[in-house]
Design a protein around this motif. Structure first.
Motif, PDB file in Angstrom:
ATOM      1  N   TYR A   1       0.353   4.488  -2.362  1.00 57.34           N
ATOM      2  CA  TYR A   1       0.063   5.784  -1.746  1.00 57.34           C
ATOM      3  C   TYR A   1       1.143   6.802  -2.085  1.00 57.34           C
ATOM      4  O   TYR A   1       0.847   7.963  -2.408  1.00 57.34           O
ATOM      5  CB  TYR A   1      -0.033   5.617  -0.226  1.00 57.34           C
ATOM      6  CG  TYR A   1      -0.135   6.928   0.524  1.00 57.34           C
ATOM      7  CD1 TYR A   1      -1.353   7.590   0.637  1.00 57.34           C
ATOM      8  CD2 TYR A   1       0.999   7.513   1.088  1.00 57.34           C
ATOM      9  CE1 TYR A   1      -1.441   8.802   1.306  1.00 57.34           C
ATOM     10  CE2 TYR A   1       0.915   8.723   1.758  1.00 57.34           C
ATOM     11  CZ  TYR A   1      -0.299   9.367   1.868  1.00 57.34           C
ATOM     12  OH  TYR A   1      -0.382  10.557   2.526  1.00 57.34           O
TER      13      TYR A   1
ATOM     14  N   ASP B   1      -0.166   9.991  -3.876  1.00 54.80           N
ATOM     15  CA  ASP B   1      -0.237  11.163  -3.010  1.00 54.80           C
ATOM     16  C   ASP B   1       0.676  12.276  -3.507  1.00 54.80           C
ATOM     17  O   ASP B   1       0.419  13.454  -3.274  1.00 54.80           O
ATOM     18  CB  ASP B   1       0.135  10.788  -1.571  1.00 54.80           C
ATOM     19  CG  ASP B   1      -0.121  11.918  -0.588  1.00 54.80           C
ATOM     20  OD1 ASP B   1      -1.289  12.333  -0.470  1.00 54.80           O
ATOM     21  OD2 ASP B   1       0.844  12.383   0.059  1.00 54.80           O
TER      22      ASP B   1
ATOM     23  N   ASP C   1       0.804  -1.223   0.000  1.00 49.03           N
ATOM     24  CA  ASP C   1       0.000   0.000   0.000  1.00 49.03           C
ATOM     25  C   ASP C   1       0.838   1.275   0.000  1.00 49.03           C
ATOM     26  O   ASP C   1       0.471   2.274  -0.615  1.00 49.03           O
ATOM     27  CB  ASP C   1      -0.952   0.012   1.199  1.00 49.03           C
ATOM     28  CG  ASP C   1      -0.209   0.026   2.541  1.00 49.03           C
ATOM     29  OD1 ASP C   1       0.715  -0.767   2.727  1.00 49.03           O
ATOM     30  OD2 ASP C   1      -0.577   0.849   3.401  1.00 49.03           O
TER      31      ASP C   1
END
Length: 270
Positions: A149, A153, A145
């Motif tokens: 991310y 992000d 993850d």
């Protein structure tokens, strides 16, 4: 030209015309020396190993054969359990689950002309990583993850494209096969060359080395510090690492090359 997402989390499609997806022949991008070390690996593990197994069977009057058959059955059982764990603990990427990521996988699998589309799972772990594995006959890609991310992000989904392309290349080049995987897991030199090969394949798919350079930067410092890294200084550091004669020696027990050596190899393709 690098690919772009309209919405990196949920967009099912990309903007028309943002990416030309050329077919890529992965074997054309294999790192120099891989053929030699693969041959050495096959001799050590593919020929010497079976001979030792045969001698063991003969020396034990066939009792060892029964033991090997039991081990094979147990291997198949472990493979089924591993598949169940992956399905039970992760989120499977699909057309309606992280559709933009699914589209990337499908597009790049097409570029490599893979016969089947690997299953992709996102799992939680306190590290930035991704890996390709084969469970039985099924090809899989696991994305941690944090790497997903970190790319999204920082509004840089091209990093994730590079990571996915790298893992697809492992499948396309046969690195995840049972015997090939066993060889590279024990023969670190071959394993490191495989990483360089997959980086090169992913760069060729994207027709742009920058996402690969950004991926190495993200892997080095993590998503929070990534925006603060001075890229020119980091590139200079990579050149120093590449020119340092002890860099390769430092990798001797590692399955992956130093990140900045990978950075240098990618940069050399620009």
């Amino acid at each position: 030209m690098a690919s772009t997402f309209d919405d990196p989390i949920s967009s099912p499609t990309r903007s028309p015309g943002t990416f030309a997806a050329p077919r890529v022949k992965p074997k054309e991008h294999v790192a120099r020396g891989t053929g030699f070390h693969a041959m050495v690996g096959w001799i050590l593990f593919g020929i010497v190993g079976p001979i030792l197994v045969l001698l063991t069977i003969v020396g034990t009057y066939g009792i060892a054969l029964i033991a090997w058959l039991i081990a094979l059955v147990k291997y198949n059982q472990r493979a089924k359990k591993a598949e169940a764990v992956l399905m039970g603990n992760g989120v499977k990427v699909a057309p309606d689950q992280f559709p933009a990521i699914y589209e990337s996988v499908a597009r790049m699998a097409g570029q490599l002309e893979l016969k089947t589309l690997p299953d992709v799972y996102i799992i939680e772990s306190n590290q930035q990583n991704a890996f390709a594995l084969k469970i039985g006959s099924k090809q899989n890609i696991v994305l941690i993850d944090d790497i997903v991310y970190g790319a999204l992000d920082n509004n840089n989904p091209e990093i994730l494209d590079f990571i996915i392309g790298h893992e697809l290349a492992h499948h396309a080049l046969g690195h995840t096969g049972l015997f090939r995987g066993m060889i590279s897991s024990h023969y670190k030199t071959l394993s490191r060359l495989d990483e360089f090969s997959c980086d090169a394949v992913s760069v060729a798919m994207q027709q742009n080395p920058q996402p690969g350079l950004d991926a190495m930067t993200l892997l080095a410092v993590g998503p929070r510090l990534y925006p603060r890294v001075d890229k020119a200084s980091f590139a200079k550091q990579a050149q120093q690492v590449v020119s340092n004669k002890y860099s390769k020696k430092a990798e001797s027990a590692m399955s992956h090359p130093l990140l900045l050596r990978r950075y240098g190899a990618i940069e050399a393709k620009s």
